[in-house]
Design a protein around this motif. Structure first.
Motif, PDB file in Angstrom:
ATOM      1  N   GLY A  37      26.269   6.332  -1.757  1.00  0.00           N
ATOM      2  CA  GLY A  37      24.989   6.750  -1.210  1.00  0.00           C
ATOM      3  C   GLY A  37      24.510   8.098  -1.721  1.00  0.00           C
ATOM      4  O   GLY A  37      23.426   8.549  -1.369  1.00  0.00           O
ATOM      5  N   LYS A  38      25.308   8.726  -2.575  1.00  0.00           N
ATOM      6  CA  LYS A  38      24.925  10.024  -3.133  1.00  0.00           C
ATOM      7  C   LYS A  38      24.551   9.874  -4.602  1.00  0.00           C
ATOM      8  O   LYS A  38      25.057   9.004  -5.301  1.00  0.00           O
ATOM      9  CB  LYS A  38      26.058  11.038  -2.983  1.00  0.00           C
ATOM     10  N   GLU A  39      23.679  10.758  -5.038  1.00  0.00           N
ATOM     11  CA  GLU A  39      23.237  10.748  -6.426  1.00  0.00           C
ATOM     12  C   GLU A  39      24.359  11.253  -7.338  1.00  0.00           C
ATOM     13  O   GLU A  39      25.153  12.113  -6.949  1.00  0.00           O
ATOM     14  CB  GLU A  39      22.007  11.647  -6.562  1.00  0.00           C
ATOM     15  N   LEU A  40      24.391  10.690  -8.533  1.00  0.00           N
ATOM     16  CA  LEU A  40      25.352  11.187  -9.525  1.00  0.00           C
ATOM     17  C   LEU A  40      25.120  12.679  -9.731  1.00  0.00           C
ATOM     18  O   LEU A  40      23.970  13.120  -9.800  1.00  0.00           O
ATOM     19  CB  LEU A  40      25.149  10.481 -10.867  1.00  0.00           C
ATOM     20  N   PRO A  41      26.171  13.464  -9.845  1.00  0.00           N
ATOM     21  CA  PRO A  41      25.985  14.885 -10.146  1.00  0.00           C
ATOM     22  C   PRO A  41      25.487  15.054 -11.576  1.00  0.00           C
ATOM     23  O   PRO A  41      25.596  14.138 -12.399  1.00  0.00           O
ATOM     24  CB  PRO A  41      27.388  15.471  -9.976  1.00  0.00           C
ATOM     25  N   TYR A  42      24.969  16.224 -11.872  1.00  0.00           N
ATOM     26  CA  TYR A  42      24.501  16.492 -13.230  1.00  0.00           C
ATOM     27  C   TYR A  42      25.682  16.451 -14.197  1.00  0.00           C
ATOM     28  O   TYR A  42      26.741  17.021 -13.939  1.00  0.00           O
ATOM     29  CB  TYR A  42      23.825  17.869 -13.329  1.00  0.00           C
ATOM     30  N   PHE A  43      25.479  15.751 -15.323  1.00  0.00           N
ATOM     31  CA  PHE A  43      26.427  15.804 -16.429  1.00  0.00           C
ATOM     32  C   PHE A  43      25.716  15.383 -17.707  1.00  0.00           C
ATOM     33  O   PHE A  43      24.721  14.662 -17.675  1.00  0.00           O
ATOM     34  CB  PHE A  43      27.673  14.940 -16.189  1.00  0.00           C
ATOM     35  N   ALA A  44      26.203  15.872 -18.797  1.00  0.00           N
ATOM     36  CA  ALA A  44      25.729  15.495 -20.134  1.00  0.00           C
ATOM     37  C   ALA A  44      26.956  15.488 -21.036  1.00  0.00           C
ATOM     38  O   ALA A  44      27.474  16.550 -21.388  1.00  0.00           O
ATOM     39  CB  ALA A  44      24.676  16.479 -20.632  1.00  0.00           C
ATOM     40  N   LEU A  45      27.441  14.304 -21.344  1.00  0.00           N
ATOM     41  CA  LEU A  45      28.679  14.166 -22.114  1.00  0.00           C
ATOM     42  C   LEU A  45      28.386  13.783 -23.561  1.00  0.00           C
ATOM     43  O   LEU A  45      27.533  12.934 -23.826  1.00  0.00           O
ATOM     44  CB  LEU A  45      29.576  13.094 -21.482  1.00  0.00           C
ATOM     45  N   PRO A  46      29.126  14.380 -24.485  1.00  0.00           N
ATOM     46  CA  PRO A  46      28.968  14.009 -25.891  1.00  0.00           C
ATOM     47  C   PRO A  46      29.541  12.607 -26.128  1.00  0.00           C
ATOM     48  O   PRO A  46      30.310  12.094 -25.303  1.00  0.00           O
ATOM     49  CB  PRO A  46      29.790  15.072 -26.629  1.00  0.00           C
ATOM     50  N   PRO A  47      29.201  11.997 -27.269  1.00  0.00           N
ATOM     51  CA  PRO A  47      29.759  10.676 -27.583  1.00  0.00           C
ATOM     52  C   PRO A  47      31.287  10.728 -27.665  1.00  0.00           C
ATOM     53  O   PRO A  47      31.860  11.709 -28.121  1.00  0.00           O
ATOM     54  CB  PRO A  47      29.167  10.354 -28.955  1.00  0.00           C
ATOM     55  N   ALA A  48      31.921   9.649 -27.228  1.00  0.00           N
ATOM     56  CA  ALA A  48      33.378   9.580 -27.250  1.00  0.00           C
ATOM     57  C   ALA A  48      33.926   9.351 -28.651  1.00  0.00           C
ATOM     58  O   ALA A  48      35.095   9.603 -28.906  1.00  0.00           O
ATOM     59  CB  ALA A  48      33.868   8.488 -26.319  1.00  0.00           C
ATOM     60  N   MET A  49      33.051   8.861 -29.537  1.00  0.00           N
ATOM     61  CA  MET A  49      33.466   8.624 -30.921  1.00  0.00           C
ATOM     62  C   MET A  49      32.220   8.632 -31.791  1.00  0.00           C
ATOM     63  O   MET A  49      31.101   8.487 -31.305  1.00  0.00           O
ATOM     64  CB  MET A  49      34.209   7.303 -31.060  1.00  0.00           C
ATOM     65  N   GLU A  50      32.428   8.794 -33.069  1.00  0.00           N
ATOM     66  CA  GLU A  50      31.306   8.806 -33.998  1.00  0.00           C
ATOM     67  C   GLU A  50      30.628   7.436 -34.009  1.00  0.00           C
ATOM     68  O   GLU A  50      31.287   6.401 -33.950  1.00  0.00           O
ATOM     69  CB  GLU A  50      31.795   9.155 -35.396  1.00  0.00           C
ATOM     70  N   GLY A  51      29.319   7.456 -34.043  1.00  0.00           N
ATOM     71  CA  GLY A  51      28.561   6.213 -34.078  1.00  0.00           C
ATOM     72  C   GLY A  51      28.194   5.666 -32.713  1.00  0.00           C
ATOM     73  O   GLY A  51      27.520   4.644 -32.623  1.00  0.00           O
ATOM     74  N   SER A  52      28.629   6.326 -31.657  1.00  0.00           N
ATOM     75  CA  SER A  52      28.256   5.881 -30.311  1.00  0.00           C
ATOM     76  C   SER A  52      27.333   6.918 -29.680  1.00  0.00           C
ATOM     77  O   SER A  52      27.191   8.031 -30.181  1.00  0.00           O
ATOM     78  CB  SER A  52      29.494   5.660 -29.432  1.00  0.00           C
ATOM     79  N   LEU A  53      26.715   6.528 -28.603  1.00  0.00           N
ATOM     80  CA  LEU A  53      25.857   7.438 -27.855  1.00  0.00           C
ATOM     81  C   LEU A  53      26.648   8.064 -26.715  1.00  0.00           C
ATOM     82  O   LEU A  53      27.437   7.380 -26.065  1.00  0.00           O
ATOM     83  CB  LEU A  53      24.658   6.683 -27.275  1.00  0.00           C
ATOM     84  N   GLY A  54      26.417   9.329 -26.446  1.00  0.00           N
ATOM     85  CA  GLY A  54      26.995   9.970 -25.275  1.00  0.00           C
ATOM     86  C   GLY A  54      26.228   9.513 -24.044  1.00  0.00           C
ATOM     87  O   GLY A  54      25.362   8.632 -24.122  1.00  0.00           O
ATOM     88  N   THR A  55      26.499  10.109 -22.919  1.00  0.00           N
ATOM     89  CA  THR A  55      25.794   9.720 -21.702  1.00  0.00           C
ATOM     90  C   THR A  55      25.553  10.924 -20.808  1.00  0.00           C
ATOM     91  O   THR A  55      26.260  11.927 -20.888  1.00  0.00           O
ATOM     92  CB  THR A  55      26.549   8.604 -20.942  1.00  0.00           C
TER      93      THR A  55
END
Length: 175
Positions: A37-55
């Protein structure tokens, strides 16, 4: 003076009685999450590997419910859940992954061997996001509604019997 000799025996007997009582109580397998019931906290993660998108938490605020899967290449239950996550993906479920304390080459190797159900994979080297959303281990899967609010937390690997329930939770999150 002889009564003092009985005190340790009485204390030990009381402990055994309490332990025996607790063993007769029904097992409670449900873990109440404080983040439901709570909003996701703020985060900005880099991609886990080359060629993928972070989140980032902003990725979850586009009106579409999706799954957030906390996993790691070194996690044995994550291997077991891989085909079931793939089954969810084949049914149109978007799954965002967060790789915990992992190296890019290990993430790439894991996904090459077991498939990738993820639309994005962020790298959480210090488990900061994992802990902030109330996850205590890997794997764990969260149902996030289209506003970025946590609606359900599944602790442990996703198994075949969990797929229909997760689809229902996603449907509910989309209402």
């Amino acid at each position: 003076m002889s009564w003092r000799l009985w005190v340790p025996l009485l204390l030990f007997s009381a402990f055994l009685g309490l332990a025996a009582y607790q063993l007769t109580q029904p097992k409670d397998e449900f873990v109440e999450s404080r983040m439901i019931g709570k909003e996701l906290p703020y985060f900005a993660l880099p991609p886990a590997m080359e060629g993928s998108l972070g989140t980032a938490n902003a990725d979850f605020k586009d009106g579409k419910p999706r799954l957030l899967n906390i996993w790691a290449s070194w996690c044995v239950p994550c291997i077991a859940e891989a085909p079931h996550l793939d089954a969810l993906k084949r049914q149109g479920v978007e799954i965002v992954g967060i790789a915990i304390r992992d190296r890019p080459e290990d993430v790439a190797r894991f996904l090459a061997q077991h498939g990738s159900p993820y639309s994005r994979i962020g790298r959480d080297d210090l488990s900061e996001v994992q802990l902030a959303i109330g996850s205590s281990g890997v794997p764990e899967t969260f149902v996030i509604d289209g506003k970025g609010v946590i609606r359900y937390q599944h602790i442990g690997d996703v198994r075949a019997e969990n797929v229909p329930m997760l689809l229902e939770k996603l449907r509910e999150a989309g209402q």
